[in-house]
Scaffold this motif. Sequence first.
Motif, PDB file in Angstrom:
ATOM      1  N   LYS A  45      -7.254   7.179  -3.155  1.00 48.56           N
ATOM      2  CA  LYS A  45      -6.338   6.492  -4.052  1.00 48.56           C
ATOM      3  C   LYS A  45      -5.848   5.167  -3.479  1.00 48.56           C
ATOM      4  CE  LYS A  45      -2.140   7.290  -6.720  1.00 48.56           C
ATOM      5  NZ  LYS A  45      -1.087   8.247  -7.059  1.00 48.56           N
ATOM      6  N   GLU A  46      -5.423   5.145  -2.230  1.00 50.40           N
ATOM      7  CA  GLU A  46      -4.901   3.920  -1.614  1.00 50.40           C
ATOM      8  C   GLU A  46      -5.982   2.837  -1.508  1.00 50.40           C
ATOM      9  OE1 GLU A  46      -1.903   2.639  -0.718  1.00 50.40           O
ATOM     10  OE2 GLU A  46      -1.253   4.362  -1.903  1.00 50.40           O
ATOM     11  N   GLN A  47      -7.174   3.233  -1.110  1.00 48.94           N
ATOM     12  CA  GLN A  47      -8.266   2.265  -1.016  1.00 48.94           C
ATOM     13  C   GLN A  47      -8.647   1.722  -2.392  1.00 48.94           C
ATOM     14  OE1 GLN A  47     -11.338   4.403   1.129  1.00 48.94           O
ATOM     15  NE2 GLN A  47     -10.860   3.279   3.018  1.00 48.94           N
ATOM     16  N   SER A  48      -8.639   2.585  -3.389  1.00 44.17           N
ATOM     17  CA  SER A  48      -8.950   2.149  -4.757  1.00 44.17           C
ATOM     18  C   SER A  48      -7.959   1.092  -5.221  1.00 44.17           C
ATOM     19  CB  SER A  48      -8.910   3.327  -5.727  1.00 44.17           C
ATOM     20  OG  SER A  48      -9.921   4.233  -5.450  1.00 44.17           O
ATOM     21  N   LYS A  49      -6.680   1.299  -4.930  1.00 38.66           N
ATOM     22  CA  LYS A  49      -5.661   0.327  -5.321  1.00 38.66           C
ATOM     23  C   LYS A  49      -5.882  -1.003  -4.606  1.00 38.66           C
ATOM     24  CE  LYS A  49      -1.962   3.459  -6.656  1.00 38.66           C
ATOM     25  NZ  LYS A  49      -0.582   3.902  -6.418  1.00 38.66           N
ATOM     26  N   ARG A  50      -6.204  -0.953  -3.334  1.00 39.34           N
ATOM     27  CA  ARG A  50      -6.459  -2.186  -2.574  1.00 39.34           C
ATOM     28  C   ARG A  50      -7.664  -2.936  -3.143  1.00 39.34           C
ATOM     29  NH1 ARG A  50      -7.065  -1.362   3.545  1.00 39.34           N
ATOM     30  NH2 ARG A  50      -7.108  -3.631   3.454  1.00 39.34           N
ATOM     31  N   VAL A  51      -8.718  -2.207  -3.484  1.00 40.41           N
ATOM     32  CA  VAL A  51      -9.917  -2.833  -4.054  1.00 40.41           C
ATOM     33  C   VAL A  51      -9.574  -3.522  -5.373  1.00 40.41           C
ATOM     34  CG1 VAL A  51     -12.172  -2.363  -5.109  1.00 40.41           C
ATOM     35  CG2 VAL A  51     -11.586  -1.344  -2.904  1.00 40.41           C
ATOM     36  N   ILE A  52      -8.859  -2.835  -6.230  1.00 40.54           N
ATOM     37  CA  ILE A  52      -8.492  -3.409  -7.535  1.00 40.54           C
ATOM     38  C   ILE A  52      -7.580  -4.612  -7.350  1.00 40.54           C
ATOM     39  CG2 ILE A  52      -7.254  -2.975  -9.708  1.00 40.54           C
ATOM     40  CD1 ILE A  52     -10.114  -1.804  -9.491  1.00 40.54           C
ATOM     41  N   ASP A  53      -6.629  -4.548  -6.408  1.00 39.98           N
ATOM     42  CA  ASP A  53      -5.764  -5.693  -6.146  1.00 39.98           C
ATOM     43  C   ASP A  53      -6.580  -6.903  -5.686  1.00 39.98           C
ATOM     44  OD1 ASP A  53      -3.522  -4.264  -6.865  1.00 39.98           O
ATOM     45  OD2 ASP A  53      -2.904  -3.825  -4.797  1.00 39.98           O
ATOM     46  N   PHE A  54      -7.497  -6.672  -4.762  1.00 44.01           N
ATOM     47  CA  PHE A  54      -8.333  -7.762  -4.249  1.00 44.01           C
ATOM     48  C   PHE A  54      -9.204  -8.343  -5.361  1.00 44.01           C
ATOM     49  CE2 PHE A  54     -12.198  -9.423  -2.260  1.00 44.01           C
ATOM     50  CZ  PHE A  54     -11.665 -10.304  -1.346  1.00 44.01           C
ATOM     51  N   LEU A  55      -9.860  -7.466  -6.113  1.00 44.36           N
ATOM     52  CA  LEU A  55     -10.735  -7.944  -7.192  1.00 44.36           C
ATOM     53  C   LEU A  55      -9.942  -8.658  -8.285  1.00 44.36           C
ATOM     54  CD1 LEU A  55     -13.314  -5.036  -7.557  1.00 44.36           C
ATOM     55  CD2 LEU A  55     -13.629  -7.267  -6.462  1.00 44.36           C
TER      56      LEU A  55
END
Length: 144
Positions: A92-102
């Motif tokens: 979940k945390e990594q998914s949020k970081r990926v979406i924020d970056f993208l």
Amino acid sequence: MDKVKKWFFEEEDEDDVFEEEPVVETQETSAAQKASLFEKAKSNRASEAISNLNANSNLVLFEPRSYSETQDIASYLKNKKAAVVNLHRLQKEQSKRVIDFLSGVIYAIEGDIQQIGPKIFLCTPKNISVAGSINLDDDESEVE
């Protein structure tokens, strides 16, 4: 020596000289030629636009296993290629970081990001538009 001079500095034969005949244009001929040229130019622009669209319309699928792979996705987006990003393999945390970056990348290139499934996102650059939308249930639409 004369043979070399003749070979390099050979004068034109009288048979090779062409004289142009004057062309008499009428208004009808001129208008028809202009219309024909206009249609050819319009057709060329349309086919050029189609070939440019086909050349620039690429879709790349990503299923990152770590946040570090996000830069690869960003590179494709910067090169005007659309990306489908499946985040099922991330926590979940990594998914949020990926979406924020993208989201930042998408903002910078004036593109668009849409959720097309649970943990699946479509990222498109400015040159690719998406028509329609997918309705997701509230339970599935959150990045987990």
